[in-house]
Design a protein around this motif. Structure first.
Motif, PDB file in Angstrom:
ATOM      1  N   LYS A   1      -7.475   1.274 -11.440  1.00  0.00           N
ATOM      2  CA  LYS A   1      -8.328   0.176 -10.982  1.00  0.00           C
ATOM      3  C   LYS A   1      -8.750   0.449  -9.544  1.00  0.00           C
ATOM      4  CE  LYS A   1      -7.850  -4.770 -10.076  1.00  0.00           C
ATOM      5  NZ  LYS A   1      -6.907  -5.888 -10.140  1.00  0.00           N
ATOM      6  N   GLN A   2     -10.042   0.374  -9.264  1.00  0.00           N
ATOM      7  CA  GLN A   2     -10.512   0.574  -7.900  1.00  0.00           C
ATOM      8  C   GLN A   2     -10.313  -0.715  -7.113  1.00  0.00           C
ATOM      9  OE1 GLN A   2     -14.418   2.249  -7.540  1.00  0.00           O
ATOM     10  NE2 GLN A   2     -14.205   2.518  -5.331  1.00  0.00           N
ATOM     11  N   ILE A   3      -9.594  -0.606  -5.985  1.00  0.00           N
ATOM     12  CA  ILE A   3      -9.298  -1.760  -5.144  1.00  0.00           C
ATOM     13  C   ILE A   3     -10.324  -1.877  -4.018  1.00  0.00           C
ATOM     14  CG2 ILE A   3      -7.557  -2.844  -3.648  1.00  0.00           C
ATOM     15  CD1 ILE A   3      -6.721  -2.634  -6.603  1.00  0.00           C
ATOM     16  N   ARG A   4     -10.580  -0.756  -3.361  1.00  0.00           N
ATOM     17  CA  ARG A   4     -11.589  -0.660  -2.304  1.00  0.00           C
ATOM     18  C   ARG A   4     -12.350   0.641  -2.512  1.00  0.00           C
ATOM     19  NH1 ARG A   4      -7.310  -2.287   1.819  1.00  0.00           N
ATOM     20  NH2 ARG A   4      -7.428  -4.539   1.766  1.00  0.00           N
TER      21      ARG A   4
ATOM     22  N   PRO B   1       6.186   1.047 -12.582  1.00  0.00           N
ATOM     23  CA  PRO B   1       5.798   1.416 -11.219  1.00  0.00           C
ATOM     24  C   PRO B   1       4.280   1.482 -11.072  1.00  0.00           C
ATOM     25  CG  PRO B   1       7.530   2.857 -12.033  1.00  0.00           C
ATOM     26  CD  PRO B   1       7.031   2.059 -13.202  1.00  0.00           C
ATOM     27  N   SER B   2       3.777   1.005  -9.951  1.00  0.00           N
ATOM     28  CA  SER B   2       2.350   0.989  -9.689  1.00  0.00           C
ATOM     29  C   SER B   2       2.109   1.442  -8.249  1.00  0.00           C
ATOM     30  CB  SER B   2       1.806  -0.421  -9.906  1.00  0.00           C
ATOM     31  OG  SER B   2       0.429  -0.464  -9.683  1.00  0.00           O
ATOM     32  N   PHE B   3       1.146   2.340  -8.072  1.00  0.00           N
ATOM     33  CA  PHE B   3       0.861   2.932  -6.765  1.00  0.00           C
ATOM     34  C   PHE B   3      -0.553   2.623  -6.317  1.00  0.00           C
ATOM     35  CE2 PHE B   3       3.873   5.690  -8.928  1.00  0.00           C
ATOM     36  CZ  PHE B   3       4.831   5.918  -7.957  1.00  0.00           C
ATOM     37  N   PHE B   4      -0.738   2.596  -4.999  1.00  0.00           N
ATOM     38  CA  PHE B   4      -2.060   2.534  -4.400  1.00  0.00           C
ATOM     39  C   PHE B   4      -2.282   3.900  -3.772  1.00  0.00           C
ATOM     40  CE2 PHE B   4      -0.491  -1.782  -4.508  1.00  0.00           C
ATOM     41  CZ  PHE B   4      -1.533  -2.428  -5.152  1.00  0.00           C
ATOM     42  N   VAL B   5      -3.348   4.577  -4.173  1.00  0.00           N
ATOM     43  CA  VAL B   5      -3.620   5.925  -3.686  1.00  0.00           C
ATOM     44  C   VAL B   5      -4.977   5.977  -3.000  1.00  0.00           C
ATOM     45  CG1 VAL B   5      -2.172   7.003  -5.447  1.00  0.00           C
ATOM     46  CG2 VAL B   5      -4.606   6.716  -5.892  1.00  0.00           C
ATOM     47  N   SER B   6      -5.092   6.917  -2.055  1.00  0.00           N
ATOM     48  CA  SER B   6      -6.321   7.083  -1.294  1.00  0.00           C
ATOM     49  C   SER B   6      -6.599   8.577  -1.114  1.00  0.00           C
ATOM     50  CB  SER B   6      -6.180   6.413   0.073  1.00  0.00           C
ATOM     51  OG  SER B   6      -7.350   6.569   0.829  1.00  0.00           O
ATOM     52  N   ARG B   7      -7.870   8.933  -1.074  1.00  0.00           N
ATOM     53  CA  ARG B   7      -8.263  10.334  -0.882  1.00  0.00           C
ATOM     54  C   ARG B   7      -7.945  10.752   0.557  1.00  0.00           C
ATOM     55  NH1 ARG B   7     -11.488  13.388  -3.900  1.00  0.00           N
ATOM     56  NH2 ARG B   7     -12.360  11.575  -4.952  1.00  0.00           N
ATOM     57  N   SER B   8      -7.337  11.921   0.693  1.00  0.00           N
ATOM     58  CA  SER B   8      -6.983  12.459   2.003  1.00  0.00           C
ATOM     59  C   SER B   8      -7.864  13.659   2.318  1.00  0.00           C
ATOM     60  CB  SER B   8      -5.510  12.878   2.015  1.00  0.00           C
ATOM     61  OG  SER B   8      -5.205  13.561   3.204  1.00  0.00           O
ATOM     62  N   GLU B   9      -8.733  13.523   3.293  1.00  0.00           N
ATOM     63  CA  GLU B   9      -9.599  14.634   3.687  1.00  0.00           C
ATOM     64  C   GLU B   9      -8.786  15.812   4.251  1.00  0.00           C
ATOM     65  OE1 GLU B   9     -12.634  14.941   2.709  1.00  0.00           O
ATOM     66  OE2 GLU B   9     -12.518  12.931   1.842  1.00  0.00           O
ATOM     67  N   PRO B  10      -7.741  15.565   5.085  1.00  0.00           N
ATOM     68  CA  PRO B  10      -6.936  16.701   5.580  1.00  0.00           C
ATOM     69  C   PRO B  10      -6.247  17.485   4.454  1.00  0.00           C
ATOM     70  CG  PRO B  10      -6.526  14.769   6.928  1.00  0.00           C
ATOM     71  CD  PRO B  10      -7.342  14.320   5.747  1.00  0.00           C
ATOM     72  N   LEU B  11      -6.013  16.854   3.317  1.00  0.00           N
ATOM     73  CA  LEU B  11      -5.389  17.534   2.179  1.00  0.00           C
ATOM     74  C   LEU B  11      -6.441  17.958   1.155  1.00  0.00           C
ATOM     75  CD1 LEU B  11      -2.170  15.376   1.740  1.00  0.00           C
ATOM     76  CD2 LEU B  11      -2.361  17.688   2.680  1.00  0.00           C
ATOM     77  N   LYS B  12      -7.630  18.257   1.655  1.00  0.00           N
ATOM     78  CA  LYS B  12      -8.734  18.790   0.848  1.00  0.00           C
ATOM     79  C   LYS B  12      -9.135  17.883  -0.308  1.00  0.00           C
ATOM     80  CE  LYS B  12      -7.455  23.397   2.192  1.00  0.00           C
ATOM     81  NZ  LYS B  12      -6.917  24.691   1.813  1.00  0.00           N
TER      82      LYS B  12
ATOM     83  N   GLY C   1       0.635   3.096  -0.752  1.00  0.00           N
ATOM     84  CA  GLY C   1       1.380   1.860  -0.983  1.00  0.00           C
ATOM     85  C   GLY C   1       1.965   1.838  -2.379  1.00  0.00           C
ATOM     86  N   ARG C   2       3.001   1.025  -2.512  1.00  0.00           N
ATOM     87  CA  ARG C   2       3.646   0.854  -3.812  1.00  0.00           C
ATOM     88  C   ARG C   2       3.785  -0.631  -4.061  1.00  0.00           C
ATOM     89  NH1 ARG C   2       6.808   4.153  -0.667  1.00  0.00           N
ATOM     90  NH2 ARG C   2       6.494   6.352  -1.102  1.00  0.00           N
ATOM     91  N   GLN C   3       3.548  -1.052  -5.305  1.00  0.00           N
ATOM     92  CA  GLN C   3       3.648  -2.466  -5.631  1.00  0.00           C
ATOM     93  C   GLN C   3       5.092  -2.823  -5.953  1.00  0.00           C
ATOM     94  OE1 GLN C   3       0.714  -3.851  -8.318  1.00  0.00           O
ATOM     95  NE2 GLN C   3       1.646  -5.860  -8.549  1.00  0.00           N
TER      96      GLN C   3
ATOM     97  N   PHE D   1      -7.332   3.233  -4.900  1.00  0.00           N
ATOM     98  CA  PHE D   1      -7.205   2.980  -6.333  1.00  0.00           C
ATOM     99  C   PHE D   1      -5.768   2.597  -6.656  1.00  0.00           C
ATOM    100  CE2 PHE D   1     -10.693   5.837  -5.712  1.00  0.00           C
ATOM    101  CZ  PHE D   1     -11.659   5.434  -6.622  1.00  0.00           C
ATOM    102  N   GLN D   2      -5.605   1.733  -7.644  1.00  0.00           N
ATOM    103  CA  GLN D   2      -4.283   1.386  -8.144  1.00  0.00           C
ATOM    104  C   GLN D   2      -4.066   2.152  -9.437  1.00  0.00           C
ATOM    105  OE1 GLN D   2      -3.721  -2.729  -9.215  1.00  0.00           O
ATOM    106  NE2 GLN D   2      -1.502  -2.523  -9.203  1.00  0.00           N
ATOM    107  N   VAL D   3      -2.945   2.899  -9.501  1.00  0.00           N
ATOM    108  CA  VAL D   3      -2.615   3.671 -10.707  1.00  0.00           C
ATOM    109  C   VAL D   3      -1.171   3.376 -11.093  1.00  0.00           C
ATOM    110  CG1 VAL D   3      -4.280   5.509 -10.285  1.00  0.00           C
ATOM    111  CG2 VAL D   3      -1.985   5.733  -9.390  1.00  0.00           C
ATOM    112  N   THR D   4      -0.912   3.392 -12.382  1.00  0.00           N
ATOM    113  CA  THR D   4       0.437   3.112 -12.864  1.00  0.00           C
ATOM    114  C   THR D   4       1.167   4.403 -13.208  1.00  0.00           C
ATOM    115  OG1 THR D   4      -0.210   2.951 -15.179  1.00  0.00           O
ATOM    116  CG2 THR D   4      -0.331   0.910 -13.856  1.00  0.00           C
TER     117      THR D   4
END
Length: 76
Positions: free
Chosen positions: A2-5, A53-64, A71-73, A9-12
């Motif tokens: 699910k896209q949050i912003r 378990p549910s995670f909030f993930v974001s794209r990291s430019e330094p990690l290509k 975050g974790r719910q 994204f929220q992924v399970t």
């Protein structure tokens, strides 16, 4: 998933394929998600308590462009 912003994204745990070890997981429609020791501990704790378990993930430019957990719910 699910896209949050725009970049969050929220992924399970199930959507990630129920990984058993730290490292990278390929998530269809998103890309590579990196999981570390803290993420694995969170997975073990939540599964042990009977929660998904549910995670909030974001794209990291330094990690290509790979995604990292930002975050974790937690259940209240």
């Amino acid at each position: 998933m699910k896209q949050i912003r725009e970049n969050i994204f929220q992924v399970t745990f199930t959507e990630l394929g129920k990984p058993a070890n730290r490292g990278s997981v390929q998530l269809e429609g998103l890309g590579e998600v990196l999981l570390d020791f803290a993420d694995m501990r969170y997975i073990n704790d939540m599964v042990g308590l009977g929660y998904e378990p549910s995670f909030f993930v974001s794209r990291s430019e330094p990690l290509k462009g790979r995604f990292v957990v930002v975050g974790r719910q937690e259940k209240a």
